[in-house]
Design a protein around this motif. Structure first.
Motif, PDB file in Angstrom:
ATOM      1  N   MET A 122       0.816  -1.213   0.000  1.00  0.00           N
ATOM      2  CA  MET A 122       0.000   0.000   0.000  1.00  0.00           C
ATOM      3  C   MET A 122       0.853   1.267   0.000  1.00  0.00           C
ATOM      4  SD  MET A 122      -3.310   0.586   2.337  1.00  0.00           S
ATOM      5  CE  MET A 122      -4.752   1.266   1.530  1.00  0.00           C
ATOM      6  N   GLY A 123       1.426   1.560  -1.161  1.00  0.00           N
ATOM      7  CA  GLY A 123       2.235   2.772  -1.266  1.00  0.00           C
ATOM      8  C   GLY A 123       2.589   3.062  -2.705  1.00  0.00           C
ATOM      9  N   VAL A 124       3.089   4.275  -2.935  1.00  0.00           N
ATOM     10  CA  VAL A 124       3.620   4.668  -4.241  1.00  0.00           C
ATOM     11  C   VAL A 124       4.923   5.428  -3.990  1.00  0.00           C
ATOM     12  CG1 VAL A 124       1.336   4.846  -5.344  1.00  0.00           C
ATOM     13  CG2 VAL A 124       2.364   6.881  -4.298  1.00  0.00           C
ATOM     14  N   ILE A 125       5.625   5.770  -5.091  1.00  0.00           N
ATOM     15  CA  ILE A 125       6.907   6.469  -4.998  1.00  0.00           C
ATOM     16  C   ILE A 125       6.828   7.725  -5.860  1.00  0.00           C
ATOM     17  CG2 ILE A 125       9.402   6.268  -5.467  1.00  0.00           C
ATOM     18  CD1 ILE A 125       8.406   4.231  -3.356  1.00  0.00           C
ATOM     19  N   PHE A 126       7.259   8.854  -5.301  1.00  0.00           N
ATOM     20  CA  PHE A 126       7.348  10.090  -6.088  1.00  0.00           C
ATOM     21  C   PHE A 126       8.827  10.409  -6.304  1.00  0.00           C
ATOM     22  CE2 PHE A 126       3.136  11.451  -3.951  1.00  0.00           C
ATOM     23  CZ  PHE A 126       2.382  10.889  -4.982  1.00  0.00           C
ATOM     24  N   ALA A 127       9.241  10.476  -7.575  1.00  0.00           N
ATOM     25  CA  ALA A 127      10.634  10.823  -7.897  1.00  0.00           C
ATOM     26  C   ALA A 127      10.635  12.199  -8.542  1.00  0.00           C
ATOM     27  CB  ALA A 127      11.222   9.790  -8.845  1.00  0.00           C
ATOM     28  N   GLN A 128      11.506  13.082  -8.085  1.00  0.00           N
ATOM     29  CA  GLN A 128      11.537  14.449  -8.614  1.00  0.00           C
ATOM     30  C   GLN A 128      12.958  14.995  -8.609  1.00  0.00           C
ATOM     31  OE1 GLN A 128      10.180  17.124  -5.108  1.00  0.00           O
ATOM     32  NE2 GLN A 128       8.878  15.328  -4.972  1.00  0.00           N
ATOM     33  N   GLY A 129      13.351  15.606  -9.720  1.00  0.00           N
ATOM     34  CA  GLY A 129      14.642  16.300  -9.793  1.00  0.00           C
ATOM     35  C   GLY A 129      15.817  15.473  -9.298  1.00  0.00           C
ATOM     36  N   VAL A 130      15.843  14.161  -9.610  1.00  0.00           N
ATOM     37  CA  VAL A 130      16.893  13.298  -9.055  1.00  0.00           C
ATOM     38  C   VAL A 130      18.282  13.726  -9.569  1.00  0.00           C
ATOM     39  CG1 VAL A 130      17.732  10.912  -8.939  1.00  0.00           C
ATOM     40  CG2 VAL A 130      15.306  11.385  -8.672  1.00  0.00           C
ATOM     41  N   HIS A 131      18.337  14.300 -10.797  1.00  0.00           N
ATOM     42  CA  HIS A 131      19.629  14.785 -11.323  1.00  0.00           C
ATOM     43  C   HIS A 131      20.209  15.892 -10.443  1.00  0.00           C
ATOM     44  CE1 HIS A 131      16.435  17.296 -12.903  1.00  0.00           C
ATOM     45  NE2 HIS A 131      17.326  18.271 -13.014  1.00  0.00           N
ATOM     46  N   ARG A 132      19.365  16.515  -9.627  1.00  0.00           N
ATOM     47  CA  ARG A 132      19.838  17.596  -8.757  1.00  0.00           C
ATOM     48  C   ARG A 132      20.359  17.097  -7.412  1.00  0.00           C
ATOM     49  NH1 ARG A 132      16.894  22.522  -9.576  1.00  0.00           N
ATOM     50  NH2 ARG A 132      17.664  23.083  -7.514  1.00  0.00           N
ATOM     51  N   VAL A 133      20.195  15.797  -7.168  1.00  0.00           N
ATOM     52  CA  VAL A 133      20.683  15.263  -5.895  1.00  0.00           C
ATOM     53  C   VAL A 133      22.203  15.159  -6.002  1.00  0.00           C
ATOM     54  CG1 VAL A 133      20.666  13.250  -4.353  1.00  0.00           C
ATOM     55  CG2 VAL A 133      18.560  13.994  -5.463  1.00  0.00           C
ATOM     56  N   GLY A 134      22.907  15.719  -5.017  1.00  0.00           N
ATOM     57  CA  GLY A 134      24.371  15.699  -5.060  1.00  0.00           C
ATOM     58  C   GLY A 134      24.899  14.317  -4.739  1.00  0.00           C
ATOM     59  N   GLN A 135      25.907  14.303  -3.929  1.00  0.00           N
ATOM     60  CA  GLN A 135      26.540  13.050  -3.521  1.00  0.00           C
ATOM     61  C   GLN A 135      25.561  12.148  -2.758  1.00  0.00           C
ATOM     62  OE1 GLN A 135      30.081  13.560  -3.874  1.00  0.00           O
ATOM     63  NE2 GLN A 135      30.661  11.471  -3.400  1.00  0.00           N
ATOM     64  N   ILE A 136      25.360  10.942  -3.248  1.00  0.00           N
ATOM     65  CA  ILE A 136      24.530   9.983  -2.489  1.00  0.00           C
ATOM     66  C   ILE A 136      25.459   9.269  -1.509  1.00  0.00           C
ATOM     67  CG2 ILE A 136      23.070   7.918  -2.659  1.00  0.00           C
ATOM     68  CD1 ILE A 136      22.349   8.770  -5.508  1.00  0.00           C
ATOM     69  N   PRO A 137      25.075   9.184  -0.225  1.00  0.00           N
ATOM     70  CA  PRO A 137      25.956   8.496   0.734  1.00  0.00           C
ATOM     71  C   PRO A 137      26.248   7.070   0.268  1.00  0.00           C
ATOM     72  CG  PRO A 137      24.095   9.535   1.854  1.00  0.00           C
ATOM     73  CD  PRO A 137      23.853   9.685   0.386  1.00  0.00           C
ATOM     74  N   LYS A 138      27.490   6.649   0.475  1.00  0.00           N
ATOM     75  CA  LYS A 138      27.934   5.310   0.030  1.00  0.00           C
ATOM     76  C   LYS A 138      26.989   4.212   0.506  1.00  0.00           C
ATOM     77  CE  LYS A 138      32.077   3.971   1.264  1.00  0.00           C
ATOM     78  NZ  LYS A 138      32.977   4.950   1.908  1.00  0.00           N
ATOM     79  N   GLN A 139      26.539   4.352   1.747  1.00  0.00           N
ATOM     80  CA  GLN A 139      25.692   3.307   2.347  1.00  0.00           C
ATOM     81  C   GLN A 139      24.380   3.139   1.585  1.00  0.00           C
ATOM     82  OE1 GLN A 139      27.189   5.765   3.832  1.00  0.00           O
ATOM     83  NE2 GLN A 139      28.360   5.001   5.576  1.00  0.00           N
ATOM     84  N   ALA A 140      23.923   4.232   0.950  1.00  0.00           N
ATOM     85  CA  ALA A 140      22.643   4.164   0.233  1.00  0.00           C
ATOM     86  C   ALA A 140      22.821   3.546  -1.153  1.00  0.00           C
ATOM     87  CB  ALA A 140      22.022   5.553   0.133  1.00  0.00           C
TER      88      ALA A 140
END
Ligand SMILES: O=C1O[C@H]([C@@H](O)CO)C(O)=C1O
Length: 454
Positions: free
Chosen positions: A425-443
């Motif tokens: 019971m859920g959905v995902i909203f993705a927005q402006g992902v190109h604007r996300v800087g460094q993603i933490p290594k753990q993620a």
């Protein structure tokens, strides 16, 4: 990130970790030199939850089995992680088949007593991280004035009791203006599902009176579990405090999300517009940023459902599909989400679902009965709708939300009832992902992004 002052909590979000107890309070104080728009002398913090004797692993296996095994109602309600099982503080008042708990003081399971001085104002911070239960809290002989909801100031209003759904938080102000030579029950009971769980109880204890002196009176009685008018009256009394940010007057995109309980090859699921959410093994953020198109199914879920669908009846075809549920939202656009409730699998059953959005607050523009239809937007409150991060849908009704997609990232939007999310019971909203800087290594550590650098 700037944290907005207020009452929050944190929790594990992998599998059913929250049900297993991985949670805690998160209180953000006002910055130095800034003041709340209300006065109080001291505060208490109450984090509410529910507890099962069956392990979370066994619960998860049951939910994912054919035949389906539902988790049932909780064995206890907890206040700050503490509660009783086969005895009750108020046994002699509520149910003669359970025995009265005998406390000597300082027991690990004993609930925290709210020790107060007379003629003061206390702020109670109340948050609910229950896995399932919707709750109602009341304090004998005292009114509460609601001043905060999910970290946002609201137009103060007085209540005798307060409904709180999983994912929500409130602050209320309480004046200790009653007889200081007595103690008073604080009671928490189940709403929205036929309760099989004892009330959680603690005491509001005035300084002149020892906490061991139990009130001779009956604890406040929780409103009947299916008295939805009571819940609606409370929920609809919440308005933003004057001067709060107002919503944009129009929207760029409207997404209508039909909530249904379904079957999939004999398994029981929940689905949104006939897509039951399955989380991929590679976290979305890295796979979207690096364009790894085979990390999850790329099929865009629908923005609406078939207009002939009768929300008042069990579906003629109860089958659902599964998917990764990703809605791509254009950065900085305004999105309206209409959450549409419906009949579940069984006839004449429609449940309460508290929907929680990550990464944003939304304005709650309105609630309605039955199916949302053209023209219903005329009833929206665009003047002082409350800003929140969790809002409920009532049985057979709809709830309208508006948010500005101004936070680059990948955000879950889901029913905060833990087994329901587990069932899709859920959905995902993705927005402006190109604007996300460094993603933490753990993620990036699992699945197809396992050895990615960024
Ligand atoms: O998801 C759920 O499943 C059960 C029931 O509908 C089927 O056993 C229940 O009460 C839920 O909320």
């Amino acid at each position: 990130m700037m944290m907005q002052p207020g009452t929050y909590f944190y929790h594990g979000h992998y599998g059913m970790q929250r049900s297993a107890g991985l949670y805690g309070s998160l209180i953000v104080d006002m910055a130095d030199g800034e003041k709340e728009p209300f006065h109080y002398d001291a505060e208490f913090n109450l984090l509410l939850s529910d507890w099962w004797h069956k392990s979370v692993h066994e619960q998860e296996v049951g939910l994912s089995s054919n035949p389906f095994r539902w988790i049932g109602e909780p064995q206890s309600l907890l206040i700050n992680g503490r509660g009783q099982y086969n005895c009750s503080l108020a046994a002699k008042f509520s149910n003669s088949s359970i025995s009265q708990c005998k406390f000597e003081g300082n027991e690990k399971c004993a609930p925290p007593v709210l020790k107060v001085r007379p003629n003061k104002t206390y702020r109670l911070r109340i948050a609910s991280t229950t896995a399932l239960a919707s709750l109602n809290l009341a304090i004998e002989g005292h009114k509460m004035v609601v001043v905060e909801a999910d970290g946002n100031h609201v137009q103060p209003f007085a209540v005798n009791d307060l409904d709180i759904y999983s994912g929500e938080s409130y602050s209320v102000l309480l004046k200790t203006d009653q007889n200081p030579y007595k103690n008073y029950w604080v009671s928490i009971g189940v709403r929205g599902r036929d309760p099989k769980t004892n009330q959680a109880l603690t005491l509001l204890s005035y300084s002149a009176t020892p906490a061991s002196k139990l009130p001779a009176t009956q604890p406040p009685v929780t409103p009947r579990w299916d008295d939805y008018n009571h819940s609606k009256a409370f929920t609809k009394s919440i308005y933003a405090l004057m001067g709060s940010p107002q919503p944009p007057k129009t929207y760029n995109r409207r997404i209508i999300l039909l909530n249904t309980q379904n079957r999939l090859n004999g398994f029981v699921k929940w689905a949104i517009n006939n897509v039951s959410l399955v989380l991929p093994s590679t976290p979305y953020l890295g796979s979207i940023k690096f364009g790894l198109n085979n990390a999850f199914d790329q099929k865009t879920p629908p923005d609406n459902y078939d207009s002939s669908y009768d929300i008042m009846k069990p579906a003629p075809n109860q089958n659902t599909t599964q998917g990764s549920g990703v809605y791509s939202i254009t950065l900085n656009t305004t999105v309206d989400v209409i959450l549409q409730n419906a009949n579940a699998l069984a006839k004449d059953v429609s449940e309460i679902h508290p929907w929680h959005l990550h990464g944003h607050d939304f304005w709650v523009l309105g609630y309605g009965e039955g199916k949302f239809k053209d023209g219903d937007e005329k009833t929206f409150n665009l003047k002082n709708p409350p800003l929140r991060n969790t809002a409920v849908i009532f049985p057979f009704g709809w709830t309208a939300l508006r948010f500005v997609a101004d936070n680059p990232g990948v955000w879950a939007f889901h029913c905060h009832i833990e087994p329901h999310l587990h069932m899709g019971m859920g959905v995902i909203f993705a927005q402006g992902v190109h604007r996300v800087g460094q993603i933490p290594k753990q993620a990036l550590a699992c699945g197809l992004t396992g050895n990615k650098q960024n």
